[in-house]
Design a protein around this motif. Structure first.
Motif, PDB file in Angstrom:
ATOM      1  N   UNK A 115       0.888  -1.152   0.000  1.00 41.49           N
ATOM      2  CA  UNK A 115       0.000   0.000   0.000  1.00 41.49           C
ATOM      3  C   UNK A 115       0.923   1.196   0.000  1.00 41.49           C
ATOM      4  N   UNK A 116       0.752   2.200   0.834  1.00 44.19           N
ATOM      5  CA  UNK A 116       1.708   3.317   0.845  1.00 44.19           C
ATOM      6  C   UNK A 116       3.122   2.816   1.094  1.00 44.19           C
ATOM      7  N   UNK A 117       3.258   1.936   2.043  1.00 44.50           N
ATOM      8  CA  UNK A 117       4.538   1.295   2.346  1.00 44.50           C
ATOM      9  C   UNK A 117       4.428  -0.181   1.983  1.00 44.50           C
ATOM     10  N   UNK A 118       5.551  -0.882   2.089  1.00 45.42           N
ATOM     11  CA  UNK A 118       5.542  -2.328   1.859  1.00 45.42           C
ATOM     12  C   UNK A 118       5.708  -3.005   3.210  1.00 45.42           C
ATOM     13  N   UNK A 119       4.772  -3.889   3.535  1.00 42.16           N
ATOM     14  CA  UNK A 119       4.802  -4.614   4.802  1.00 42.16           C
ATOM     15  C   UNK A 119       5.058  -6.091   4.508  1.00 42.16           C
ATOM     16  N   UNK A 120       5.950  -6.704   5.272  1.00 44.46           N
ATOM     17  CA  UNK A 120       6.273  -8.117   5.089  1.00 44.46           C
ATOM     18  C   UNK A 120       5.882  -8.870   6.350  1.00 44.46           C
ATOM     19  N   UNK A 121       5.114  -9.946   6.159  1.00 37.44           N
ATOM     20  CA  UNK A 121       4.700 -10.787   7.292  1.00 37.44           C
ATOM     21  C   UNK A 121       5.161 -12.219   7.031  1.00 37.44           C
ATOM     22  N   UNK A 122       5.375 -12.959   8.102  1.00 34.42           N
ATOM     23  CA  UNK A 122       5.698 -14.382   7.999  1.00 34.42           C
ATOM     24  C   UNK A 122       7.177 -14.701   8.065  1.00 34.42           C
ATOM     25  N   UNK A 123       8.029 -13.679   8.032  1.00 35.73           N
ATOM     26  CA  UNK A 123       9.466 -13.948   8.099  1.00 35.73           C
ATOM     27  C   UNK A 123       9.885 -14.199   9.545  1.00 35.73           C
ATOM     28  N   UNK A 124      10.752 -15.180   9.705  1.00 39.09           N
ATOM     29  CA  UNK A 124      11.238 -15.516  11.047  1.00 39.09           C
ATOM     30  C   UNK A 124      12.603 -14.901  11.322  1.00 39.09           C
ATOM     31  N   UNK A 125      13.170 -14.221  10.326  1.00 37.03           N
ATOM     32  CA  UNK A 125      14.446 -13.523  10.520  1.00 37.03           C
ATOM     33  C   UNK A 125      14.475 -12.300   9.604  1.00 37.03           C
ATOM     34  N   UNK A 126      15.449 -11.450   9.816  1.00 37.59           N
ATOM     35  CA  UNK A 126      15.587 -10.208   9.042  1.00 37.59           C
ATOM     36  C   UNK A 126      15.841 -10.498   7.560  1.00 37.59           C
ATOM     37  N   UNK A 127      16.529 -11.605   7.277  1.00 39.52           N
ATOM     38  CA  UNK A 127      16.837 -11.929   5.884  1.00 39.52           C
ATOM     39  C   UNK A 127      15.580 -12.118   5.046  1.00 39.52           C
ATOM     40  N   UNK A 128      14.511 -12.629   5.663  1.00 39.81           N
ATOM     41  CA  UNK A 128      13.253 -12.820   4.940  1.00 39.81           C
ATOM     42  C   UNK A 128      12.654 -11.508   4.486  1.00 39.81           C
ATOM     43  N   UNK A 129      12.688 -10.524   5.359  1.00 38.39           N
ATOM     44  CA  UNK A 129      12.156  -9.210   4.989  1.00 38.39           C
ATOM     45  C   UNK A 129      13.004  -8.585   3.884  1.00 38.39           C
ATOM     46  N   UNK A 130      14.340  -8.661   4.020  1.00 44.24           N
ATOM     47  CA  UNK A 130      15.236  -8.120   2.996  1.00 44.24           C
ATOM     48  C   UNK A 130      15.006  -8.805   1.653  1.00 44.24           C
ATOM     49  N   UNK A 131      14.854 -10.133   1.674  1.00 40.60           N
ATOM     50  CA  UNK A 131      14.594 -10.890   0.447  1.00 40.60           C
ATOM     51  C   UNK A 131      13.302 -10.426  -0.215  1.00 40.60           C
ATOM     52  N   UNK A 132      12.234 -10.301   0.566  1.00 41.49           N
ATOM     53  CA  UNK A 132      10.937  -9.906   0.021  1.00 41.49           C
ATOM     54  C   UNK A 132      11.003  -8.518  -0.603  1.00 41.49           C
ATOM     55  N   UNK A 133      11.665  -7.590   0.054  1.00 45.53           N
ATOM     56  CA  UNK A 133      11.769  -6.228  -0.476  1.00 45.53           C
ATOM     57  C   UNK A 133      12.545  -6.208  -1.786  1.00 45.53           C
TER      58      UNK A 133
END
Length: 120
Positions: A22-40
């Motif tokens: 939406x305005x920002x990108x939100x990542x859910x379901x990651x169990x570590x920081x690498x998951x959020x970085x990967x998704x972005x």
């Protein structure tokens, strides 16, 4: 609002990620920081390592396996493959030898994935 589901490939856990744009990108379901970085990275600018073959002359092999030294934008993969399908390489070739410098101005070299001896 847009929802995108991904499976993280950054570690063996393989988290199921839900990306909400939406305005920002939100990542859910990651169990570590690498998951959020990967998704972005996957949402904003997906990249891949390219592996393919090129024509090889003067060798027992007919095709030489090659790969990119780094990641190439996913949007350029098929264009790179089309370009490499027209490349002919003369044996001998050493593994790691640069076959194409700076393919399609990406800053990434294409290198040989194996050595190939010249026919006697």
């Amino acid at each position: 609002m847009e929802k995108i589901n991904l499976i993280c490939i950054e570690c063996p856990m393989g988290c199921n990620l839900e990306v909400i744009k939406h305005k920002d990108i939100e990542v859910k379901g990651n169990k570590c920081k690498r998951g959020k970085d990967y998704a972005l990275k996957e949402i904003e600018n997906p990249k891949r390592v390219l592996t393919t073959t090129v024509i090889l002359k003067n060798s027992y092999l007919k095709r030489l396996p090659v790969r990119s030294e780094g990641e190439i934008p996913k949007s350029l993969l098929f264009e790179c493959i089309d370009y490499l399908n027209k490349i002919e390489v003369e044996a001998p070739v050493k593994m790691g030898q640069v076959i194409v410098e700076n393919i399609l101005n990406t800053g990434i070299n294409i290198i040989a994935s194996r050595s190939a001896e010249k026919l006697p």
